[in-house]
Design an enzyme around this catalytic site. Structure first.
Site, short mmCIF file in Angstrom:
data_model
loop_
_atom_site.label_atom_id
_atom_site.label_comp_id
_atom_site.label_asym_id
_atom_site.label_seq_id
_atom_site.Cartn_x
_atom_site.Cartn_y
_atom_site.Cartn_z
N TRP A 1 22.68 47.77 53.26
CA TRP A 1 21.67 47.42 52.25
C TRP A 1 20.66 46.48 52.91
CZ3 TRP A 1 22.11 42.84 48.52
CH2 TRP A 1 21.02 42.85 47.63
N ASP B 1 31.65 44.00 49.38
CA ASP B 1 30.49 44.02 48.48
C ASP B 1 30.72 45.18 47.51
OD1 ASP B 1 26.86 44.34 48.94
OD2 ASP B 1 28.12 44.10 47.17
N LYS C 1 24.68 47.94 37.99
CA LYS C 1 24.65 49.40 37.83
C LYS C 1 25.71 49.89 36.87
CE LYS C 1 22.69 48.14 41.78
NZ LYS C 1 21.41 48.60 41.93
C1 LIG Z 1 25.30 47.27 48.43
C2 LIG Z 1 24.56 46.41 47.44
N1 LIG Z 1 24.97 45.12 47.27
C3 LIG Z 1 24.35 44.32 46.39
C4 LIG Z 1 23.28 44.77 45.63
C5 LIG Z 1 22.65 43.74 44.71
O1 LIG Z 1 22.50 44.14 43.44
P1 LIG Z 1 22.33 43.06 42.28
O2 LIG Z 1 22.02 41.72 42.90
O3 LIG Z 1 21.20 43.57 41.46
O4 LIG Z 1 23.64 43.04 41.57
C6 LIG Z 1 22.81 46.10 45.79
C7 LIG Z 1 21.63 46.63 44.98
N2 LIG Z 1 20.74 47.44 45.75
C8 LIG Z 1 19.75 48.26 45.07
O5 LIG Z 1 20.41 49.04 44.10
C9 LIG Z 1 19.07 49.18 46.03
O6 LIG Z 1 19.50 49.20 47.21
O7 LIG Z 1 18.14 49.87 45.61
C10 LIG Z 1 18.69 47.45 44.38
O8 LIG Z 1 19.22 46.94 43.22
C11 LIG Z 1 18.15 46.36 45.24
O9 LIG Z 1 18.13 45.21 44.77
O10 LIG Z 1 17.77 46.68 46.36
C12 LIG Z 1 23.47 46.93 46.70
O11 LIG Z 1 23.07 48.20 46.86
#
Ligand SMILES: Cc1ncc(COP(=O)(O)O)c(CN[C@](O)(C(=O)O)[C@@H](O)C(=O)O)c1O
Length: 401
Positions: A133, A214, A250
């Site tokens: 990510w 994660d 999600k």
């Molecule tokens: C592997 C991973 N870890 C942590 C997070 C953080 O998510 P949050 O802080 O919102 O709980 C994401 C979200 N990544 C994305 O879905 C994405 O890769 O598109 C997007 O939400 C982002 O923030 O980039 C992720 O893909």
């Protein structure tokens, strides 16, 4: 003039910036396949019915106030979150060996864990998969850790580079931290098999490497909360220690509520309570205490068996729709005779397909077909619907011929 006159314009975020560009595009048939956010068949964001129900209960509960939460957040939410990922019958929970803090979604959980490690752990190096990510590098670097990569994705097979992974983890210094995507690897959609996970576990434990899971997609990969938690539970079952970052963005659709938790599984209860006390010293000067609303929604759902079951049904429906989008895209490309092997579209799991398209092809698809996706060729399958699959298939076909 301004004291900030010398500040330069920062670049847009590689992932969130895609939505910025999408929003600026006036084209009627534009398609946002960038950010990992679920969309319905009608292309709309989804608030789960069970979330609406939980919110209604909260609003009607006149006894609720807006007081500060404790630094570690809602205690009951923390207990229920640990159970969700570790399992109801987890020995680590029964033996009080888990320290949990409610954090600002997955990102906040990763950052608090990283700050804690930078302050209290003897090893400053964290190994993350190649690719991972996009935000991982910045989260860990800004917390004071130094980031290295371990081989993960094999572009030629579009699958796991398992030998490379084992070699790189085998060569890591004893005690190094290793980031592991619990399920639905972002951006590749490629996960180790259970057997491969077992080999990874044995190798890591033999070198005393510290796992940092994660878990941003539990239930989203297979549709089953338990199946997607299996890798985490294998590590915890061996009695070893690990970090786990959880996100409800999600799987509960709580994106903007910023609901998540960091759990640190320790070898003994007295260690866990001391770790928990030190976690408070990391969080208090960062944001003091977490927001009350989102975690209250999640807690309401997790603690009520009817609502928990309703959630599982809605979660599986989201996972199933994504899987059907995979099938439809694969069938559309097969029907068009698009050159290349596209079977990875149906082999990969979770929110994303790592298409293998290069940045020039992506730029072409954006320019000519108004398809918005990250430049590494990742597409968020949830952004697709039966109506828009043909448009994407046309764009991919044009990009590769
Ligand atoms: C592997 C991973 N870890 C942590 C997070 C953080 O998510 P949050 O802080 O919102 O709980 C994401 C979200 N990544 C994305 O879905 C994405 O890769 O598109 C997007 O939400 C982002 O923030 O980039 C992720 O893909």
């Amino acid at each position: 003039d301004s004291v900030f006159a010398s500040i330069v314009q920062a670049p847009e975020d590689p992932i969130l910036g895609v939505t910025v560009a999408y929003n600026k595009d006036p084209s009627p048939n534009k398609l946002n396949l960038g950010v990992g956010a679920y969309r319905t068949e009608e292309g709309k964001p989804l608030v789960l019915n069970v979330v609406r129900k939980a919110e209604q209960l909260l609003v009607n509960d006149q006894s609720r106030v807006k007081e500060y939460l404790p630094i570690l957040g809602l205690a009951e939410f923390n207990k229920l979150s640990a159970k969700l990922i570790l399992g109801n019958d987890s020995p680590a929970i029964q033996e009080n060996r888990v320290a949990t803090a409610q954090c600002l979604s997955g990102t906040g959980s990763l950052r608090v864990g990283a700050e804690f490690l930078a302050k209290h752990y003897h090893q400053r190096t964290i190994y993350i998969p190649q690719p991972s990510w996009g935000n991982h590098v910045k989260v860990f670097t800004m917390a004071g850790l130094s980031v290295k990569n371990y081989r993960y994705y094999d572009p030629t097979t579009r699958g796991l580079n398992f030998q490379g992974l084992l070699e790189d983890l085998g060569a890591a210094p004893a005690g190094a931290i290793v980031l592991l995507h619990a399920c639905a690897h972002n951006p590749t959609g490629v996960d180790p098999t259970v057997e491969e996970w077992e080999q990874i576990r044995q190798s890591m434990r033999s070198k005393g490497l510290l796992p940092f899971f994660d878990s941003a997609y539990q239930g989203f990969a297979s549709g089953s909360l338990d199946a997607d938690a299996q890798p985490v539970r294998m590590f915890v079952a061996d009695g070893g220690e690990c970090f786990i970052a959880q996100s409800y963005a999600k799987n509960m659709g709580l994106y903007g509520e910023r609901v998540g938790a960091l759990s640190i599984v320790c070898k003994a209860a007295d260690v866990a309570s001391r770790v928990e006390s030190q976690l408070k010293l990391v969080i208090r000067p960062m944001y003091s205490n977490p927001p009350i609303h989102g975690a209250s929604i999640a807690m309401t759902i997790l603690k009520n068996s009817d609502m928990y079951n309703e959630w599982k049904i809605e979660l599986k429906a989201m996972a199933d729709r994504i899987i059907s989008m995979r099938k439809q895209l694969f069938d559309a490309l097969s029907a068009k005779g698009t050159p290349g092997d596209w079977s990875h579209i149906i082999k990969q799991i979770g929110m994303f397909t790592f298409t293998g398209l290069n940045s020039d092809q992506v730029a072409f698809m954006t320019k000519e077909y108004h398809i918005y996706m990250t430049s590494d060729g990742r597409i968020s399958m949830a952004g697709l619907s039966s109506k828009t699959v043909p448009h994407l298939a046309d764009a991919i076909h044009a990009a590769v011929t």
